[in-house]
Design a protein around this motif. Structure first.
Motif, short mmCIF file in Angstrom:
data_model
loop_
_atom_site.label_atom_id
_atom_site.label_comp_id
_atom_site.label_asym_id
_atom_site.label_seq_id
_atom_site.Cartn_x
_atom_site.Cartn_y
_atom_site.Cartn_z
N LEU A 364 48.71 103.57 -18.08
CA LEU A 364 47.52 103.87 -17.28
C LEU A 364 46.41 102.99 -17.83
CD1 LEU A 364 46.28 105.64 -15.03
CD2 LEU A 364 45.57 107.24 -16.83
N LEU A 365 45.83 102.15 -16.97
CA LEU A 365 44.92 101.10 -17.42
C LEU A 365 43.54 101.19 -16.78
CD1 LEU A 365 47.47 98.17 -16.96
CD2 LEU A 365 46.84 99.22 -19.14
N ASP A 366 42.55 100.85 -17.56
CA ASP A 366 41.21 100.59 -17.03
C ASP A 366 41.12 99.07 -16.89
OD1 ASP A 366 38.58 100.40 -16.33
OD2 ASP A 366 37.78 101.10 -18.26
N ALA A 367 41.47 98.56 -15.71
CA ALA A 367 41.59 97.11 -15.52
C ALA A 367 41.09 96.72 -14.14
CB ALA A 367 43.03 96.67 -15.72
N PRO A 368 39.80 96.54 -13.96
CA PRO A 368 39.25 96.16 -12.65
C PRO A 368 39.84 94.87 -12.10
CG PRO A 368 37.50 96.86 -14.12
CD PRO A 368 38.73 96.76 -14.95
N ALA A 369 40.37 94.01 -12.98
CA ALA A 369 40.96 92.76 -12.52
C ALA A 369 42.19 93.00 -11.65
CB ALA A 369 41.35 91.89 -13.72
N LEU A 370 42.75 94.20 -11.70
CA LEU A 370 43.93 94.53 -10.89
C LEU A 370 43.56 95.12 -9.53
CD1 LEU A 370 46.34 96.06 -13.56
CD2 LEU A 370 46.30 93.73 -12.67
N ASP A 371 42.27 95.31 -9.27
CA ASP A 371 41.87 95.93 -8.01
C ASP A 371 42.40 95.18 -6.80
OD1 ASP A 371 40.53 97.81 -9.47
OD2 ASP A 371 38.52 97.05 -9.06
N ALA A 372 42.47 93.87 -6.88
CA ALA A 372 42.91 93.07 -5.74
C ALA A 372 44.43 92.89 -5.69
CB ALA A 372 42.24 91.70 -5.79
N ALA A 373 45.16 93.60 -6.57
CA ALA A 373 46.62 93.47 -6.62
C ALA A 373 47.04 92.01 -6.64
CB ALA A 373 47.27 94.20 -5.46
N PRO A 374 46.67 91.26 -7.70
CA PRO A 374 46.91 89.82 -7.73
C PRO A 374 48.36 89.40 -7.65
CG PRO A 374 46.29 90.64 -9.90
CD PRO A 374 46.05 91.75 -8.94
N ARG A 375 49.30 90.28 -8.00
CA ARG A 375 50.72 89.95 -7.91
C ARG A 375 51.45 90.97 -7.03
NH1 ARG A 375 51.62 86.36 -12.47
NH2 ARG A 375 49.94 84.84 -12.14
N GLY A 376 50.79 91.39 -5.98
CA GLY A 376 51.44 92.28 -5.01
C GLY A 376 51.76 93.64 -5.59
#
Length: 522
Positions: A364-376
């Motif tokens: 479980l991550l606090d990672a705003p960089a993943l909001d856009a689902a960069p790798r689907g």
């Protein structure tokens, strides 16, 4: 199949069923389904599970208030049999499909990462010149794959190995960069060990008919599109699955509730020590460790703390003998063989299959960089490029997980494959979680600092050999024949049915039906 006496009256059958006692050993999905099939006709059923919870490979975990699946998170839609059970149990309103987004490949030599091409079968492309294929193979790989169209067919219709067929027809880059990540992620196996006729039914026949492997792939996809009445060319790999909102543990809960409604006895924390044939049926020897019962609720924590502090040895187990007319063994292969060794001696001659231990680390991550689902919705890895074999971005794949997690992200990192121990196997939980974090960062192409990790869970699973592995069918048939030759015994589960709920559920139903018919009509 045993024929039914034409003179049998419903009242006689009901009375006969009520007199029969079936013990089911194992509370995974196979055991729950088999127990339910026997309870549905009025038989006495006792289900025994060694663990504290039911479910087997379906497990529920909580990470900082977010309840999600730790094991199986979906089921294959093929055949419609799992969905039929879900609907029968009143869970139709909880069926969900994955969100669009597709999977990516990571570890591609000279490329890094790229979307997994659409329009193929098990990674085999129908059109090597397709842009997303060319990006992964490069021009040399594309032209080598294209030779499949102009070369004479090789050993048409007789090749068993998927990997060998792909490499001979389209080259090693197609096998290693496209097919191997899919078979490793889906079957935990090398493509060379995958049986074409099981993993891709009809592909050999289409190759014979069309004359090229890429043409055979396109032919099968066209046939599927015609049958479905929809265009499938744009469908993403892995789309033929469904899940349950709230997690697949909802299926376990519903089966357990239905067993209770049907009058079955479900007992957890009970280990079966052995089976013995008797004049009237079977004797099942069990042991259970009694739980410590605190005097009052406010004293519970103190009692537990005192036990841990003193390192108190577990209480003496309670040994019990349970008489049964029939027994269904629904445990993993190693435990099943141990239990059945005396009752089914012929099983020793049936070769055991390799069952690797797979580990899934959930973060479980606090990672705003993943909001856009960069790798689907997930990532598969080219073999030998990463220590992890696959990653699922659960908050990108499932809308219900995204809602439950809020602004946080949940990813599942998988380790281990057939013939390859999990890279996390010898690590501590902390080290395994940190390896999963670094692997996730590389596979997803984002920075994930240690402080981004809010909570973690590590799950270990013994994976039965998939039905698609070469030789698996013969091994499973030999084991099944040995068990079926002994009256009053049945065995169910992935080691006999093949992996996946779409295979385990109908197999458990059919085996339970075979056993109950023998009990009622003998």
């Amino acid at each position: 199949m045993i024929s039914e006496p034409s003179s049998a009256e419903p009242s006689d059958l009901a009375a006969r069923a009520a007199e029969k006692h079936v013990v089911v050993i194992g509370g995974g999905i196979g055991g729950l389904v088999a127990a339910r099939e026997c309870a549905k006709v009025g038989m006495q059923v006792t289900l025994l599970e060694a663990a504290d919870e039911l479910g087997g490979a379906i497990r529920r975990i909580e990470l900082d208030g977010v309840v999600v699946d730790a094991g199986a998170e979906s089921y294959a839609t093929r055949g419609g049999l799992v969905r039929a059970l879900v609907e029968e149990l009143g869970l139709a309103d909880r069926i969900v499909a994955p969100r669009p987004g597709g999977a990516w490949l990571a570890g591609i030599p000279g490329v890094g990462a790229a979307p997994l091409p659409v329009g193929g079968i098990l990674g085999i492309p129908a059109n090597p010149f397709q842009d997303d294929v060319r990006r992964i193979l490069g021009w040399s790989g594309v032209w080598r794959a294209y030779l499949d169209r102009v070369r004479p067919p090789l050993t048409i219709g007789h090749q068993l190995s998927l990997g060998k067929l792909v490499s001979s027809r389209m080259g090693s880059k197609v096998r290693d960069r496209l097919v191997a990540p899919v078979t490793t992620g889906v079957y935990s196996a090398s493509p060379d060990d995958v049986d074409i006729d099981i993993a891709a039914p009809g592909l050999n026949a289409a190759l014979t008919r069309v004359g090229s492997l890429s043409g055979a792939v396109q032919s099968l996809r066209d046939d599927a599109a015609a049958k479905a009445g929809v265009a499938t060319a744009a469908k993403t790999p892995g789309a033929a699955v469904e899940g349950l909102s709230g997690g697949m543990s909802g299926l376990v809960d519903a089966l357990a509730d239905d067993l209770t409604r049907l009058g079955a006895e479900v007992r957890t924390g009970v280990r079966v020590r052995g089976l013995r044939k008797t004049a009237k049926g079977w004797d099942v020897e069990t042991e259970a460790v009694p739980m410590v019962a605190p005097a009052a609720a406010e004293e519970a924590d103190a009692v537990v703390a005192e036990l841990h502090a003193a390192e108190v040895v577990e209480a003496e187990p309670v040994i019990e003998q349970i008489a049964a007319d029939a027994v269904i063994v629904a445990t993993p292969e190693a435990a099943a063989r141990a239990l059945l060794s005396a009752a089914v001696p012929a099983l020793k001659k049936a070769e055991a299959a390799a069952s690797p231990e797979i580990e899934i680390v959930t973060l479980l991550l606090d990672a705003p960089a993943l909001d856009a689902a960069p790798r689907g919705t997930g990532v598969l890895t080219v073999p030998d490029s990463h220590t992890a074999k696959a990653l699922t971005h659960s908050t990108a794949k499932w809308a219900w997980v995204r809602e439950a997690a809020g602004r946080r992200h949940l990813v599942r990192v998988s380790f281990g494959a057939q013939g390859e121990p999990a890279a996390t196997a010898a690590l501590s939980d902390e080290a395994a979680a940190d390896l999963a974090r670094t692997e996730a960062a590389t596979m997803l192409g984002v920075a994930l600092a240690p402080e981004a990790v809010i909570a973690t869970h590590r799950g270990r699973f013994v994976q039965s050999q998939p039905a698609s592995i070469i030789g698996s069918g013969e091994r499973r048939a030999a084991a099944r024949a040995a068990v079926q030759a002994v009256p009053g015994i049945a065995a169910v589960g992935a080691w006999l049915a093949g992996t996946g709920l779409a295979q385990v559920i109908p197999d458990a139903r059919d085996e339970a039906d075979r056993l109950r018919r023998a009990l009622l009509w003998e």
